[in-house]
Design a protein around this motif. Structure first.
Motif, mmCIF file in Angstrom:
data_model
loop_
_atom_site.group_PDB
_atom_site.id
_atom_site.type_symbol
_atom_site.label_atom_id
_atom_site.label_comp_id
_atom_site.label_asym_id
_atom_site.label_seq_id
_atom_site.Cartn_x
_atom_site.Cartn_y
_atom_site.Cartn_z
ATOM 1 N N MET A 178 26.009 -11.797 -63.559
ATOM 2 C CA MET A 178 26.989 -11.111 -62.688
ATOM 3 C C MET A 178 28.358 -11.016 -63.373
ATOM 4 O O MET A 178 29.332 -10.580 -62.770
ATOM 5 C CB MET A 178 27.140 -11.874 -61.359
ATOM 6 N N LEU A 225 19.078 -6.928 -60.260
ATOM 7 C CA LEU A 225 20.406 -6.394 -60.594
ATOM 8 C C LEU A 225 20.310 -5.211 -61.549
ATOM 9 O O LEU A 225 21.040 -4.224 -61.408
ATOM 10 C CB LEU A 225 21.278 -7.479 -61.220
ATOM 11 N N ILE A 236 27.295 -4.663 -58.601
ATOM 12 C CA ILE A 236 27.629 -6.098 -58.655
ATOM 13 C C ILE A 236 29.021 -6.327 -58.065
ATOM 14 O O ILE A 236 29.213 -7.204 -57.215
ATOM 15 C CB ILE A 236 27.530 -6.656 -60.093
ATOM 16 N N LYS A 240 29.354 -8.728 -54.774
ATOM 17 C CA LYS A 240 29.384 -10.028 -55.454
ATOM 18 C C LYS A 240 29.214 -11.214 -54.501
ATOM 19 O O LYS A 240 28.411 -12.118 -54.744
ATOM 20 C CB LYS A 240 30.673 -10.158 -56.260
ATOM 21 N N CYS A 244 26.081 -13.804 -54.452
ATOM 22 C CA CYS A 244 26.282 -15.254 -54.670
ATOM 23 C C CYS A 244 25.703 -16.046 -53.497
ATOM 24 O O CYS A 244 25.006 -17.050 -53.695
ATOM 25 C CB CYS A 244 27.768 -15.574 -54.827
#
Ligand code: KG4
Ligand code: ZN
Length: 339
Positions: A178, A225, A236, A240, A244
Motif C-alpha cells: 500500500m 490490489l 489505494i 486506505k 487497513c
C-alpha cells in the motif's frame, strides 16, 4: 541478597540496554534505527553498523537512569538468538568484553523466551499482575507466530506455529504494497481506526491443527490490489483506511481462531500475548472481549515491552541466573533457535 542484571538486546534493529534488580526494572533504554525506513525493511549490514554506534551510549544511559554503578552488576544477560547474525554479534561481543572487564558472569537469553517473560517484569512501587502457570501465550512478532504453553519461567512448549510468514511480516508486507513505510504494523493499526473492517473480505487460510499461515493472505491482498488499481489508479489512496481495517481484522481473526482452539484443547484459561504485534490495538481489544466472553484471565503487556527491548532480556536472564545457568565466553550467537 539482591541480584542486579545488566541486559543487552541487539537481535534485529533496536539497540537496547536495561537494568533489573531481582524482578524490578530500574531502566530500559531503546535506540530505534530509522535508517531502514526508506528501504521498506531491515537492511542487516546497516543494522549491525547502527548497533555498533548505539551500544555504548545506550548502556551508559541505562546504568545512569538506574542509578547503578558497574561494580553493582552481578551478571550480564544478552540475546544470543534468534535474530540477524551481524546484529546479534554486536550485543554478544559487547557483553563478553564487559563480562571480562568486570569479572562477572554472562547469561545468554533466547529472544523469544524474553518476549514471553516480559509479563514478569515488575515496576518499583507497583503491585505485580502476572499470569499463573500454566498459561498460554500467543507470541506474535516480526519473525514468529506461535502458541506456547508456559509451564514455568523456563519451561515452554510450542503447540502451534506459522508454517511460513509471521503475523508481523504479514502486516509489514501488506503495508508495503500500500506504499506505507516500514515497519507497517503500527501504520496499519493507526489507519485502521478510521476504516471499516468489513469493507473488504479476504479469505482466511485453512491450516490444520494449531498452526498458522500468512503467505496466502498476503498474496491475495496483493492480487486484489493489483486488480483494483488496474481499474482505478487511485484505489489505494481512496480506500486506505478501509483496506487497513479489513486486512488487520482478517489477521486478528486468523490469530484468534487458533488461540481459542488452543484454549479449548488445553483447558487453559490464563491467556497472554507477547511480541511486537501485541502492540496492535485491534488485537488487544479483541483479546479483552474474548476474555470476558470466555472467562479467560487475559494478560496484555505494557506497550514498552511489546516490541524489542532489553527489559525482557533482563527478566529472563534473572530467572536463568537464579537457576545457576552461566554462559561460557566461547558462546556464539545463533540466528535460528527454538524457544
Ligand atoms: O517483536 P518485534 O519488535 O521484533 C521481532 O522480534 O520480530 O516485532 C516487530 C513486528 C513488526 O512486524 C511490526 O510491524 C509489528 O511487530 N508491530 C505491529 C504493531 N507494532 C509493531 N503490528 C501490528 N500493530 C502494531 N501496532
Ligand atoms: Zn522480538
Amino acid at each position: 541478597m539482591a541480584v542486579t542484571i545488566l541486559a543487552i538486546e541487539s537481535s534485529c534493529d533496536d539497540t537496547s540496554a536495561a537494568v533489573i534488580r531481582d524482578q524490578v526494572l530500574l531502566s530500559n533504554v531503546i535506540a530505534n534505527q530509522d535508517v531502514h525506513q526508506k528501504y521498506g525493511g531491515v537492511i542487516p549490514e546497516l543494522a549491525s553498523r547502527a548497533h555498533q554506534q548505539n551500544i555504548i551510549p545506550v548502556v551508559h544511559r541505562a546504568l545512569e537512569m538506574a542509578n547503578v554503578e558497574v561494580s553493582d552488576i552481578d551478571a550480564i544477560a544478552f540475546t544470543s538468538g534468534p535474530g540477524l547474525l551481524g546484529s546479534l554479534l554486536v550485543g554478544t561481543s559487547f557483553a563478553k568484553g564487559l563480562s571480562i572487564s568486570l569479572n562477572v558472569p554472562l547469561v545468554e537469553v533466547n529472544h523469544l523466551q524474553g518476549h514471553i517473560l516480559a509479563h514478569f517484569i515488575q515496576k518499583p512501587d507497583q503491585e505485580p499482575v502476572q499470569p499463573q502457570f500454566p498459561f498460554l501465550c500467543l507470541l506474535v512478532s516480526g519473525g514468529h507466530s506461535q502458541i506456547v504453553v508456559v509451564r514455568d519461567h523456563l519451561e515452554m512448549e510450542i503447540i502451534g506455529q506459522t508454517l511460513d510468514d509471521a503475523a508481523g511480516e504479514a502486516f509489514d508486507k501488506c503495508a508495503k504494497v500500500m506504499g506505507l513505510p516500514y515497519p507497517g504494523g503500527p501504520m496499519i493499526d493507526k489507519l485502521a481506526k478510521e476504516g471499516d473492517a468489513k469493507a473488504f473480505k479476504f479469505a482466511k487460510p485453512q491450516i490444520p491443527d494449531l498452526n498458522y499461515s500468512f503467505s496466502g493472505l498476503k498474496t491475495s491482498f496483493l492480487y486484489f490490489l493489483r486488480d483494483a488499481v488496474a481499474q482505478n489508479p487511485n484505489f489505494i489512496e481512496e480506500h486506505k483506511a478501509d483496506l487497513c481495517a479489513s486486512i488487520q481484522y482478517t489477521i486478528i481473526e486468523v490469530l484468534m481462531d487458533k488461540l481459542v482452539k488452543a484454549a479449548k484443547q488445553t483447558g487453559i484459561r490464563q491467556i497472554a500475548v507477547a511480541g511486537g504485534v501485541s502492540a496492535n490495538s485491534g488485537l488487544r481489544d479483541r483479546l479483552v472481549e474474548e476474555g470476558i466472553k470466555r472467562r479467560w484471565s487475559v494478560f496484555i503487556p505494557e506497550f514498552g515491552y511489546t516490541t524489542d527491548n532489553a527489559a525482557m532480556i533482563g527478566i529472563t536472564g534473572y530467572f536463568r541466573y537464579l537457576k545457576g545457568e552461566r554462559t561460557p565466553l566461547s558462546v556464539a550467537p545463533v540466528t535460528r533457535i527454538k524457544l
